[in-house]
Design a protein around this motif. Structure first.
Motif, PDB file in Angstrom:
ATOM      1  N   PHE A   1       0.326  -1.149   0.385  1.00  0.00           N
ATOM      2  CA  PHE A   1      -0.014   0.171  -0.397  1.00  0.00           C
ATOM      3  C   PHE A   1       0.780   1.377   0.243  1.00  0.00           C
ATOM      4  N   TRP A   2       1.976   1.098   0.522  1.00  0.00           N
ATOM      5  CA  TRP A   2       2.873   2.389   0.590  1.00  0.00           C
ATOM      6  C   TRP A   2       3.883   2.164  -0.516  1.00  0.00           C
ATOM      7  N   ASP A   3       3.830   1.956  -0.929  1.00  0.00           N
ATOM      8  CA  ASP A   3       4.923   1.533  -2.646  1.00  0.00           C
ATOM      9  C   ASP A   3       4.649   2.375  -3.864  1.00  0.00           C
ATOM     10  N   LYS A   4       5.415   3.086  -3.671  1.00  0.00           N
ATOM     11  CA  LYS A   4       5.406   4.037  -4.618  1.00  0.00           C
ATOM     12  C   LYS A   4       6.063   4.661  -6.236  1.00  0.00           C
ATOM     13  N   SER A   5       6.946   2.754  -6.431  1.00  0.00           N
ATOM     14  CA  SER A   5       6.620   2.405  -7.658  1.00  0.00           C
ATOM     15  C   SER A   5       5.986   2.105  -8.675  1.00  0.00           C
ATOM     16  N   GLY A   6       4.060   2.711  -8.474  1.00  0.00           N
ATOM     17  CA  GLY A   6       3.274   1.709  -9.251  1.00  0.00           C
ATOM     18  C   GLY A   6       3.316   0.412  -9.647  1.00  0.00           C
ATOM     19  N   ARG A   7       3.813  -0.661  -8.773  1.00  0.00           N
ATOM     20  CA  ARG A   7       4.065  -1.585  -9.207  1.00  0.00           C
ATOM     21  C   ARG A   7       3.395  -2.525  -7.988  1.00  0.00           C
ATOM     22  N   GLN A   8       3.325  -1.815  -7.517  1.00  0.00           N
ATOM     23  CA  GLN A   8       2.374  -3.138  -5.272  1.00  0.00           C
ATOM     24  C   GLN A   8       3.129  -3.627  -4.649  1.00  0.00           C
ATOM     25  N   GLN A   9       4.499  -3.283  -5.343  1.00  0.00           N
ATOM     26  CA  GLN A   9       6.004  -4.047  -4.489  1.00  0.00           C
ATOM     27  C   GLN A   9       5.803  -4.170  -2.862  1.00  0.00           C
ATOM     28  N   GLY A  10       5.784  -5.243  -2.514  1.00  0.00           N
ATOM     29  CA  GLY A  10       5.726  -5.229  -0.491  1.00  0.00           C
ATOM     30  C   GLY A  10       7.726  -4.428  -0.034  1.00  0.00           C
ATOM     31  N   TRP A  11       7.717  -4.340   1.031  1.00  0.00           N
ATOM     32  CA  TRP A  11       9.568  -5.085   1.467  1.00  0.00           C
ATOM     33  C   TRP A  11      10.114  -6.604   0.780  1.00  0.00           C
ATOM     34  N   HIS A  12       8.939  -7.237   1.110  1.00  0.00           N
ATOM     35  CA  HIS A  12       9.295  -8.811   1.082  1.00  0.00           C
ATOM     36  C   HIS A  12       9.939  -8.695  -0.368  1.00  0.00           C
ATOM     37  N   ASP A  13       8.624  -8.101  -1.861  1.00  0.00           N
ATOM     38  CA  ASP A  13       9.259  -7.983  -3.434  1.00  0.00           C
ATOM     39  C   ASP A  13      10.052  -7.061  -3.099  1.00  0.00           C
ATOM     40  N   LYS A  14      10.315  -5.899  -2.947  1.00  0.00           N
ATOM     41  CA  LYS A  14      11.639  -5.611  -3.365  1.00  0.00           C
ATOM     42  C   LYS A  14      13.057  -5.607  -3.161  1.00  0.00           C
ATOM     43  N   ALA A  15      12.693  -6.448  -1.850  1.00  0.00           N
ATOM     44  CA  ALA A  15      14.608  -7.715  -1.143  1.00  0.00           C
ATOM     45  C   ALA A  15      14.647  -8.457  -2.602  1.00  0.00           C
ATOM     46  N   ALA A  16      13.171  -8.949  -3.355  1.00  0.00           N
ATOM     47  CA  ALA A  16      13.555 -10.228  -3.818  1.00  0.00           C
ATOM     48  C   ALA A  16      13.864  -9.948  -5.305  1.00  0.00           C
TER      49      ALA A  16
END
Length: 242
Positions: free
Chosen positions: A220-235
């Motif tokens: 919900f707080w992702d500003k990249s427009g891809r709705q990535q969670g913290w675990h998504d960004k790390a992976a």
């Protein structure tokens, strides 16, 4: 010395094949015959031969080359954002996976507790070792409960890790029509990225579950427009809709 004749008053050199025309004038084709191709005319192919592709001809359709004028494939950097999975679908997938975990946990726990209860029931109340037997049954139940928790954690690892890495989706994600892909290629995450994506919410779960909840709410707080969670960004992954 004569400068010309009545038919050629200016002394123009005549073409022996056509005395009416001189070399200084373009020859006109006879009536009913096409003009000869030259530099100013497009070359006509022989009958039955397809025209040659050149600089002035459009390329054949069906073979688009990837370049500056063609859109990039979805999921690639700079390309259009693919059809992202909504948070409602992701929540539904997590709910279904949670039900699967619960069913497995209850089955294992019931099997372990039932065995310990059966052992306690076999203790003879009139025996001098009755208290020891009951204590042993209780210790056995505690050990089995810890074993069930360990088996459930192993099941979660294999279920979430292997299915996400190799298939791209768990049973819950399959049920709601979403999958996990690499953010830079759009392909399946692979075992390395899937493990990173699994371990981060697990570590957050040790903080009374608050950290795990924040990880799952972080898209919900992702500003990249891809709705990535913290675990998504790390992976380096993202969740898309099929």
């Amino acid at each position: 010395m004569s400068f010309g004749s009545p038919n050629n008053p200016y002394g123009q050199p005549q073409n022996p094949q056509n005395p009416q025309q001189g070399y200084g004038y373009p020859q006109q084709p006879p009536a009913g015959q096409p003009g000869q191709p030259g530099y100013g005319y497009p070359q006509q192919p022989p009958p039955g031969v397809p025209p040659q592709q050149g600089y002035g001809y459009p390329q054949q359709p069906g073979y688009p080359q990837q370049g500056y004028g063609y859109p990039q494939q979805p999921g690639y950097p700079g390309g259009p954002v693919p059809n992202l999975a909504s948070m409602g679908r992701r929540f539904g997938a997590r709910l279904i996976d949670g039900i699967i975990y619960t069913v497995v946990y209850v089955v294992l726990l019931f099997a372990g507790v039932a065995g310990s209860i059966s052992s306690a029931q076999n203790c003879d109340p009139n025996s001098a070792d009755y208290d020891t037997c009951i204590n042993d049954a209780g210790s056995s139940m505690g050990a089995k409960i810890f074993a069930v928790i360990g088996i459930l954690a192993l099941f979660g690892l294999l279920y979430e890790w292997l299915m996400t890495g190799l298939v791209g989706a768990t049973l819950g994600k399959m049920a709601v029509g979403i999958r996990v892909v690499k953010a830079d290629t759009g392909q399946k995450p692979g075992l390395g990225s899937a493990f990173i994506r699994w371990i981060i919410p697990l570590v957050g779960g040790f903080l009374c579950g608050i950290g795990q909840l924040l990880v799952y709410l972080s898209p919900f707080w992702d500003k990249s427009g891809r709705q990535q969670g913290w675990h998504d960004k790390a992976a380096s992954t993202m969740v898309v809709q099929n």
